[in-house]
Scaffold this active site. Structure first.
Site, PDB file in Angstrom:
ATOM      1  N   CYS A   1      30.585   7.383  24.023  1.00 29.63           N
ATOM      2  CA  CYS A   1      29.081   7.629  25.366  1.00 29.63           C
ATOM      3  C   CYS A   1      30.634   8.684  25.706  1.00 29.63           C
ATOM      4  O   CYS A   1      32.233   8.489  25.823  1.00 29.63           O
ATOM      5  CB  CYS A   1      30.016   5.574  25.633  1.00 29.63           C
ATOM      6  SG  CYS A   1      28.975   4.421  24.744  1.00 29.63           S
TER       7      CYS A   1
ATOM      8  N   ARG B   1      30.911  14.588  21.579  1.00 27.41           N
ATOM      9  CA  ARG B   1      31.591  12.221  21.034  1.00 27.41           C
ATOM     10  C   ARG B   1      30.511  11.509  20.675  1.00 27.41           C
ATOM     11  O   ARG B   1      31.023  10.587  19.874  1.00 27.41           O
ATOM     12  CB  ARG B   1      31.872  11.880  22.519  1.00 27.41           C
ATOM     13  CG  ARG B   1      33.040  12.756  23.180  1.00 27.41           C
ATOM     14  CD  ARG B   1      33.228  12.649  24.928  1.00 27.41           C
ATOM     15  NE  ARG B   1      34.002  10.845  24.940  1.00 27.41           N
ATOM     16  CZ  ARG B   1      34.789  10.077  25.220  1.00 27.41           C
ATOM     17  NH1 ARG B   1      36.000  11.058  25.294  1.00 27.41           N
ATOM     18  NH2 ARG B   1      35.961   8.898  25.138  1.00 27.41           N
TER      19      ARG B   1
ATOM     20  N   TRP C   1      26.244   5.633  23.818  1.00 27.48           N
ATOM     21  CA  TRP C   1      26.236   5.431  22.310  1.00 27.48           C
ATOM     22  C   TRP C   1      26.041   3.770  22.009  1.00 27.48           C
ATOM     23  O   TRP C   1      27.047   2.856  22.495  1.00 27.48           O
ATOM     24  CB  TRP C   1      27.477   5.897  21.387  1.00 27.48           C
ATOM     25  CG  TRP C   1      27.496   5.494  20.372  1.00 27.48           C
ATOM     26  CD1 TRP C   1      27.555   6.920  19.493  1.00 27.48           C
ATOM     27  CD2 TRP C   1      28.149   4.795  18.778  1.00 27.48           C
ATOM     28  NE1 TRP C   1      27.369   6.532  17.890  1.00 27.48           N
ATOM     29  CE2 TRP C   1      28.331   5.590  18.119  1.00 27.48           C
ATOM     30  CE3 TRP C   1      28.949   4.150  19.397  1.00 27.48           C
ATOM     31  CZ2 TRP C   1      28.709   4.767  16.723  1.00 27.48           C
ATOM     32  CZ3 TRP C   1      29.063   3.003  18.004  1.00 27.48           C
ATOM     33  CH2 TRP C   1      29.093   3.743  17.347  1.00 27.48           C
TER      34      TRP C   1
ATOM     35  N   ASN D   1      31.562   3.194  29.752  1.00 32.73           N
ATOM     36  CA  ASN D   1      32.658   2.910  28.335  1.00 32.73           C
ATOM     37  C   ASN D   1      32.868   1.604  28.060  1.00 32.73           C
ATOM     38  O   ASN D   1      33.668   1.562  28.918  1.00 32.73           O
ATOM     39  CB  ASN D   1      33.249   3.758  28.119  1.00 32.73           C
ATOM     40  CG  ASN D   1      32.667   5.588  28.580  1.00 32.73           C
ATOM     41  OD1 ASN D   1      31.327   5.819  28.297  1.00 32.73           O
ATOM     42  ND2 ASN D   1      33.074   6.492  28.004  1.00 32.73           N
ATOM     43  N   GLY D   2      32.676   1.543  27.081  1.00 27.48           N
ATOM     44  CA  GLY D   2      33.333   0.190  26.188  1.00 27.48           C
ATOM     45  C   GLY D   2      32.537  -1.292  25.816  1.00 27.48           C
ATOM     46  O   GLY D   2      30.884  -0.673  26.011  1.00 27.48           O
TER      47      GLY D   2
ATOM     48  N   GLU E   1      40.520  11.800   1.505  1.00 26.34           N
ATOM     49  CA  GLU E   1      40.128  12.662   2.366  1.00 26.34           C
ATOM     50  C   GLU E   1      38.896  13.498   2.728  1.00 26.34           C
ATOM     51  O   GLU E   1      38.012  13.928   3.227  1.00 26.34           O
ATOM     52  CB  GLU E   1      41.617  13.021   2.982  1.00 26.34           C
ATOM     53  CG  GLU E   1      41.100  14.921   4.392  1.00 26.34           C
ATOM     54  CD  GLU E   1      40.859  13.691   5.507  1.00 26.34           C
ATOM     55  OE1 GLU E   1      40.171  12.638   5.904  1.00 26.34           O
ATOM     56  OE2 GLU E   1      40.202  14.479   6.192  1.00 26.34           O
TER      57      GLU E   1
ATOM     58  N   LYS F   1      35.098  14.123   4.492  1.00 26.62           N
ATOM     59  CA  LYS F   1      34.746  14.504   5.194  1.00 26.62           C
ATOM     60  C   LYS F   1      33.091  14.552   4.717  1.00 26.62           C
ATOM     61  O   LYS F   1      32.526  14.903   5.629  1.00 26.62           O
ATOM     62  CB  LYS F   1      35.590  15.859   4.813  1.00 26.62           C
ATOM     63  CG  LYS F   1      35.526  16.582   5.870  1.00 26.62           C
ATOM     64  CD  LYS F   1      37.245  15.905   7.036  1.00 26.62           C
ATOM     65  CE  LYS F   1      36.625  15.137   7.776  1.00 26.62           C
ATOM     66  NZ  LYS F   1      38.058  14.089   8.078  1.00 26.62           N
TER      67      LYS F   1
ATOM     68  N   GLU G   1      30.544  12.054   5.515  1.00 31.68           N
ATOM     69  CA  GLU G   1      30.422  11.906   7.065  1.00 31.68           C
ATOM     70  C   GLU G   1      29.699  12.843   7.566  1.00 31.68           C
ATOM     71  O   GLU G   1      28.963  11.871   8.696  1.00 31.68           O
ATOM     72  CB  GLU G   1      31.859  11.660   7.651  1.00 31.68           C
ATOM     73  CG  GLU G   1      32.305  13.038   8.111  1.00 31.68           C
ATOM     74  CD  GLU G   1      33.774  12.607   9.375  1.00 31.68           C
ATOM     75  OE1 GLU G   1      33.661  12.268   9.797  1.00 31.68           O
ATOM     76  OE2 GLU G   1      34.239  13.412   8.708  1.00 31.68           O
TER      77      GLU G   1
ATOM     78  N   HIS H   1      38.580   1.734 -15.048  1.00 33.31           N
ATOM     79  CA  HIS H   1      37.837  -0.022 -15.073  1.00 33.31           C
ATOM     80  C   HIS H   1      36.696  -0.167 -13.821  1.00 33.31           C
ATOM     81  O   HIS H   1      36.609  -1.487 -13.320  1.00 33.31           O
ATOM     82  CB  HIS H   1      39.325   0.066 -14.143  1.00 33.31           C
ATOM     83  CG  HIS H   1      40.740   0.154 -15.190  1.00 33.31           C
ATOM     84  ND1 HIS H   1      41.300  -0.571 -15.958  1.00 33.31           N
ATOM     85  CD2 HIS H   1      41.872   1.138 -15.050  1.00 33.31           C
ATOM     86  CE1 HIS H   1      42.134  -0.543 -16.710  1.00 33.31           C
ATOM     87  NE2 HIS H   1      42.711   0.464 -15.455  1.00 33.31           N
TER      88      HIS H   1
ATOM     89  N   LYS I   1      32.826  10.729  18.414  1.00 28.23           N
ATOM     90  CA  LYS I   1      34.147  11.507  18.304  1.00 28.23           C
ATOM     91  C   LYS I   1      35.737  10.409  18.057  1.00 28.23           C
ATOM     92  O   LYS I   1      36.039  10.140  17.892  1.00 28.23           O
ATOM     93  CB  LYS I   1      34.280  12.477  19.027  1.00 28.23           C
ATOM     94  CG  LYS I   1      36.014  13.719  19.298  1.00 28.23           C
ATOM     95  CD  LYS I   1      36.344  13.929  17.613  1.00 28.23           C
ATOM     96  CE  LYS I   1      36.958  14.968  16.927  1.00 28.23           C
ATOM     97  NZ  LYS I   1      37.442  15.084  16.075  1.00 28.23           N
TER      98      LYS I   1
HETATM   99  C1  F6R Z   1      36.104  11.916  10.158  1.00 23.72           C
HETATM  100  C2  F6R Z   1      37.480  11.529  11.433  1.00 23.72           C
HETATM  101  C3  F6R Z   1      37.742   9.954  12.100  1.00 23.72           C
HETATM  102  C4  F6R Z   1      39.265   9.598  12.129  1.00 23.72           C
HETATM  103  C5  F6R Z   1      39.057   7.964  12.823  1.00 23.72           C
HETATM  104  C6  F6R Z   1      40.727   8.297  14.040  1.00 23.72           C
HETATM  105  O1  F6R Z   1      36.857  12.873  10.479  1.00 23.72           O
HETATM  106  O2  F6R Z   1      37.782  12.221  12.175  1.00 23.72           O
HETATM  107  O3  F6R Z   1      37.774   8.950  10.901  1.00 23.72           O
HETATM  108  O4  F6R Z   1      39.640   9.824  11.807  1.00 23.72           O
HETATM  109  O5  F6R Z   1      37.791   7.855  13.537  1.00 23.72           O
HETATM  110  O6  F6R Z   1      40.247   8.817  15.149  1.00 23.72           O
HETATM  111  P1  F6R Z   1      41.265   9.556  15.843  1.00 23.72           P
HETATM  112  O7  F6R Z   1      42.359   9.716  15.031  1.00 23.72           O
HETATM  113  O8  F6R Z   1      41.190   9.455  17.031  1.00 23.72           O
HETATM  114  O9  F6R Z   1      41.942   7.824  15.948  1.00 23.72           O
END
Ligand code: F6R
Length: 606
Positions: free
Chosen positions: A2, A27, A74, A98-99, A479, A483, A486, A502, A601
């Site tokens: 949001c 976001r 959102w 927001n929230g 990681e 990446k 998502e 396993h 985000k």
């Molecule tokens: C993946 C990604 C998320 C953030 C997670 C934590 O690419 O960006 O997995 O890493 O939501 O976010 P922050 O770092 O803002 O606490």
């Protein structure tokens, strides 16, 4: 998650709000709306879908206003619909939020007893109804009464119909930042929407109320005292929040890594050879008496922690654990003043990480955070902060923030090891020099872009794939997997290569892609055996090695040789390859790289 923008001043509010919402698009959201004062009262325009839909709607109307609020929603409580989108109006009150209001159901029941019913399925409308039911002409007193009844995390911008050109704001948990400029007063959920107006801003303190008028912002606490919030300054400008010629923010941010790493590492190196975090307010004394380290974070930031664990244990020889923050906060974890809790977060506002930090503070652990956003909640509530100087990260998929987090962990580990005499100064200086060389190695890795683009084209039709690795490469597999999935929507899993037998091996059939990371010398031959296992079952193997290693070419389809680094530093270059792989695979599949579906985000709710 949001987006909020509010403005009152001397500009056409329509443009300010729409531009602000565009800046906040990254976001993640599924509807958007604005409300503004006009001569004959407050008007609202909203729509489902993108901000461009809202722009189209606004274009057909004549708006004459210099004060209003805008929101990208959102969906949480209630699906994506016109009715559920913000702003919400009830009686005198129009607001954006927001929230999550956790006790909305009880509030709704109480309001129903007064004969008041919402039209949407949102918790936000209930808040508007509550505030309207309490309103007696004194906005601040009304808000204070509302705060007593509201439970949950929230940030609100509120317009009262009988108070033209004034915006009231409050927050608890969810972020709000504000600034003053000659054009007026602006408030937003994050700095990218403010930077056009000022580089100087403040974070609205929690449970404080801001009253925005054209020429002033007055902040008061719940006791009614006016407070002067601490002003902060960002070093970056509008260009940092634009694509700057790149097709996507993610690609731009991948390419910014040599520079973000340099900015994060260089100011923390003393005399070109030793780490020095004293300018960050992190003296050696904080490491005294620490016999355990606990790292907690979410998603990619947590994966940075997985690398940190290997490094810290290797250098310090004390136990290090990594905990997913959303689990950690409910596990009654064991810690005390001899535990150093490191929280890692790009946004500094992630609800679960913040809760994990608060729990650690309650249990008297020493808390240190690695954070990108200055003045964010996690930064403010930690005993110590080490900022990543990555600049604003706009793409939902974290890239430059991750490698900057890694570099902070390396600096921290070295300083800690030195403070504990776990390494000598010459040893430390050698590590530091390798850390500095990472920026050039990352630059050289970026020159593999074309080859990675070509390899990615072979993943276009894939629906499932695996990342495998051992040690640091397992952390990087996690990681790489997040990446890719998502943004490309390919189902992928990260496996410790030794675990394949396993269970997972049953899923390896003809043509299933396996991205095999083999950058670690101590487990290299074991990795090669694991690759042979998947190869024997028909896997399509993309092999990543640290340097040009001669490998039997029958075990892979594609080979990416990274610029050679000491094994301990290979995560930096490996990360860049995995980011490019995710990026180009998504491009070949034709999806929205910067704003993947359902994701936000900054995850400010649980
Ligand atoms: C993946 C990604 C998320 C953030 C997670 C934590 O690419 O960006 O997995 O890493 O939501 O976010 P922050 O770092 O803002 O606490």
């Amino acid at each position: 998650m949001c987006g909020i923008i509010g403005f009152t001043g001397y500009l056409d509010v329509k443009n300010v709000l729409l531009e602000g919402l565009e800046a906040l698009e990254y976001r993640g959201y599924d509807s958007a709306g604005i409300a503004f004062f006009e001569q004959d009262g407050i008007k609202t325009i909203k729509t489902t879908g993108k901000v461009t839909n809202l722009c189209d709607k606004v274009e057909g109307t004549s708006i004459n206003s210099t004060c209003g609020i805008g929101h990208t929603r959102w969906a949480k409580h209630g699906g994506v619909s016109y009715t559920n989108s913000h702003p919400h109006t009830f009686g005198n009150v129009t607001l954006i939020h927001n929230g999550i209001i956790e006790n909305y159901h009880e509030l709704e029941t109480a309001l129903a007893h007064q004969g008041k019913y919402p039209v949407s399925q949102t918790d936000t409308e209930i808040a508007a109804m509550l505030i309207d039911s309490l309103y007696d002409g004194d906005a601040i007193e009304t808000i204070k009464k509302a705060i007593k009844q509201l439970e949950g995390a929230y940030a609100f911008c509120i317009l009262f119909a009988d108070q033209p050109d004034v915006i009231y704001c409050l927050r608890n948990g969810s972020p709000l930042v504000a600034c003053k400029s000659k054009e007026g007063s602006v408030i937003a959920s994050d700095m990218v929407a403010l930077i056009k107006y000022s580089k100087e801003y403040f974070v609205l303190p929690e449970l404080h109320i801001a009253k925005l008028t054209k020429d002033n912002i007055v902040v008061s606490n719940l006791e009614g005292a006016i407070i002067k919030p601490q002003m902060l300054f960002v070093k970056w400008d509008m260009t940092a929040a634009r694509k700057g010629g790149y097709a996507h923010f993610m690609l731009k941010e991948i390419h910014e890594q040599p520079s973000s790493l340099r900015s994060t590492i260089m100011p923390r190196i003393r005399n070109g050879s030793l780490p020095d975090l004293t300018a960050d307010g992190i003296p050696n004394e904080i490491f005294h008496g620490i016999n355990r380290v606990l790292i907690t974070a979410c998603g990619t930031a947590m994966h940075a922690g997985l690398v940190g664990r290997v490094l810290l244990e290797k250098l310090l020889r004390i136990p290090v654990t990594v905990e997913i923050a959303s689990e950690f906060r409910y596990q009654d974890p064991i810690m005390d003043e001899s535990t150093l809790v490191i929280t890692i977060s790009q946004s500094g506002e992630t609800a679960d990480t913040l809760a994990a930090l608060r729990l650690s503070n309650e249990k008297h652990a020493k808390t240190l955070s690695i954070v990108n956003v200055k003045g964010s909640s996690i930064a403010r509530e930690s005993n110590y902060v080490l900022y990543t100087h990555a600049g604003p990260e706009i793409a939902v998929a974290s890239t430059k923030a991750y490698t900057a987090q890694l570099s902070c962990i390396y600096l921290l580990a070295l300083q800690f090891a030195l403070a504990k005499n776990a390494i000598t100064e010459p040893e430390c200086a050698s590590f530091v020099s390798q850390l500095q060389s990472v920026t050039t190695a990352v630059e050289n890795t970026l020159s593999l872009e074309k080859a990675i683009d070509e390899i990615s084209s072979h993943l276009k039709e894939t629906e499932d794939l695996f990342f495998i690795g051992r040690g640091l490469d397992y952390a990087l597999s996690c990681e790489g997997s997040i990446k890719l999935k998502e943004i490309s929507y390919i189902h992928s899993e990260a496996y410790a290569a030794g675990e394949l037998k396993h269970g997972t091996l049953s899923l390896i059939t003809e043509g299933v892609p396996v991205i095999a990371l083999a950058t670690q010398t101590n487990v290299y031959s074991k990795m090669i055996s694991n690759i042979r296992e998947v190869r024997a079952r028909g896997a399509m193997v993309i092999l990543v090695t640290n340097g040009e290693i001669a490998v039997d070419s029958s075990i892979y389809d594609y080979h990416i040789a990274l610029p050679e680094l000491d094994d301990l530093f290979a995560p930096f270059t490996t990360a860049v390859v995995l980011q490019l792989l995710a990026y180009y695979t998504t491009i070949h599949r034709g999806y929205n790289v910067d704003q993947p579906r359902n994701l936000a985000k900054s995850v400010t709710v649980e």
